[in-house]
Design an enzyme around this catalytic site. Sequence first.
Site, PDB file in Angstrom:
ATOM      1  CG  HIS A  55      -1.575  -1.273   1.558  1.00  0.00           C
ATOM      2  ND1 HIS A  55      -2.457  -1.870   0.694  1.00  0.00           N
ATOM      3  CD2 HIS A  55      -1.514  -2.079   2.644  1.00  0.00           C
ATOM      4  CE1 HIS A  55      -2.905  -2.989   1.240  1.00  0.00           C
ATOM      5  NE2 HIS A  55      -2.350  -3.141   2.419  1.00  0.00           N
ATOM      6  CD  GLN A  58      -1.099   1.402   4.805  1.00  0.00           C
ATOM      7  OE1 GLN A  58      -0.317   0.680   5.447  1.00  0.00           O
ATOM      8  NE2 GLN A  58      -2.324   1.026   4.521  1.00  0.00           N
ATOM      9  NE  ARG A  79     -10.046  -0.497  10.619  1.00  0.00           N
ATOM     10  CZ  ARG A  79     -11.207  -1.136  10.453  1.00  0.00           C
ATOM     11  NH1 ARG A  79     -11.359  -1.993   9.457  1.00  0.00           N
ATOM     12  NH2 ARG A  79     -12.198  -0.946  11.305  1.00  0.00           N
ATOM     13  CG  HIS A 205      -9.691  -4.686   2.007  1.00  0.00           C
ATOM     14  ND1 HIS A 205      -9.924  -5.116   3.306  1.00  0.00           N
ATOM     15  CD2 HIS A 205      -8.658  -3.817   2.084  1.00  0.00           C
ATOM     16  CE1 HIS A 205      -9.061  -4.541   4.122  1.00  0.00           C
ATOM     17  NE2 HIS A 205      -8.283  -3.737   3.412  1.00  0.00           N
ATOM     18  NE  ARG A 208     -11.161  -5.702   8.220  1.00  0.00           N
ATOM     19  CZ  ARG A 208      -9.904  -6.037   7.982  1.00  0.00           C
ATOM     20  NH1 ARG A 208      -9.561  -7.319   7.995  1.00  0.00           N
ATOM     21  NH2 ARG A 208      -8.985  -5.112   7.742  1.00  0.00           N
ATOM     22  CG  HIS A 267      -1.495 -10.118   6.478  1.00  0.00           C
ATOM     23  ND1 HIS A 267      -0.224  -9.586   6.495  1.00  0.00           N
ATOM     24  CD2 HIS A 267      -2.323  -9.107   6.111  1.00  0.00           C
ATOM     25  CE1 HIS A 267      -0.277  -8.314   6.146  1.00  0.00           C
ATOM     26  NE2 HIS A 267      -1.538  -7.994   5.900  1.00  0.00           N
ATOM     27  CG  ASP A 318       0.943  -4.676   4.682  1.00  0.00           C
ATOM     28  OD1 ASP A 318       0.201  -3.801   4.208  1.00  0.00           O
ATOM     29  OD2 ASP A 318       0.556  -5.496   5.515  1.00  0.00           O
TER      30      ASP A 318
END
Length: 452
Positions: A55, A58, A79, A205, A208, A267, A318
């Site tokens: 990402h 970030q 988050r 994604h 969830r 992960h 990540d």
Amino acid sequence: MIFANQALIATGWAKNVRLSCAEGRISEISTDQSPKDGDTRVDVLLPALANLHSHSFQRAMAGMTEYRKAGKDSFWTWRDLMYRFTKHLTPEQIEAIASLVFMEMQEAGYASVGEFHYIHHQPDGTPYDDIGELSGRIAAAAADTGIGLTHLPVLYTYGGAGKAPLEAGQARFGNSVDRFNELTARARGIVGALSQDCQVGIAPHSLRATSPDDMAAVLQAHQRGPIHIHIAEQPKEVADISDWLGARPVEWLLANAEVNANWCLIHATHMTGAETRNMAQSGAVAGLCPITEANLGDGPFNGPDYLAHGGAFGVGSDSNILISLTEELRTLEYSQRLRDIARNIMVVGDGSVGETLYCGAAKGGAQALNRGTGQIVQGALADLVAIDSSDPALCALQLHQLLDGICFAGRDRVVTDVWSAGRHAVQGGRHIKRDQIIANYRSAMQSLMSTL
């Protein structure tokens, strides 16, 4: 032509290797040769790794979330801070950040990246006039740096398990299935204008952030290319999915989707023994991000069981808090040692841990990004990295110990050259556009910080 004193080719270590490239691929490999005028001369030539999970945005918040507040900090508090940060990012800043990230990856020895891209819209969730505006910024950064790009637009429809509504901080991520399909089609057009090795996959994604029906619809609409998904990163995620869908995340996914070699499960930290075995046997790649997983307190991956059942793996940076290929590989092994109170864990039977880590990640990362590489062999993409074995961290080692030295003693400074599908972007340890990329990044950060 490239001349290497030593090279790890598909058949093993070879000396005095001359290698030629054509149209981004390795066209010829000859051993026991002499260098010729015009050759690019390097010391040790290796297959370059893919950074399979990034990402990029970030990177700009690295160091901003390391202050403990009252109560227990967790992935979920991190988050929330990330959501607040993203609302200020402009398209120009996103491009400048991505260019810096891709440059740093190349200087660390990565030849390609899987950009798991989920900032799609304006801060209030309204699409840009060009729905692919921000995918275009990622593609522009790839073109600027020369890195091999597998662009992974993210389907992000819900704010949590059970179809919870999106939170305000998630507005830039959100898409219905129809709008996601429109976005992905636009991204394919944008990335299609880049070099032929660049491509587009898809990324639901997480369980969830989508739903069984939405994910099934997206998989039906996109039947080619890589499929990446976050899975079982945190215990709360496992509990939430179990309560909603009646099965643990990896268990549910393997039972309800055709998980195969096109998939990369990011992960996969919290798995039972049965989930570990079944995932390994599915042919999917475990996308491991050890530095980020340590930074966020995710926990260690179940490496020994996964390898024992033939599981493929690769590594990614990540959150990009630290972009370091050598540190990523050793953190993976050290996480296993700390858990098991033992040494030399990530290897099946007798053998070199460094070789298992490096070569395993090279092959698994190439599979995850659908790049025909991972080994130095005729016909493969010319994703190559050159290493200086005279570096103080490596100079005392024999050739068969070199990968152990790179993984456990080396730093990224041992990298001298990197080619991405034959594009020679890192030379003499520096990216050829380093100064301009850093200047653009600093300018973007000055503008961004004035808004925070």
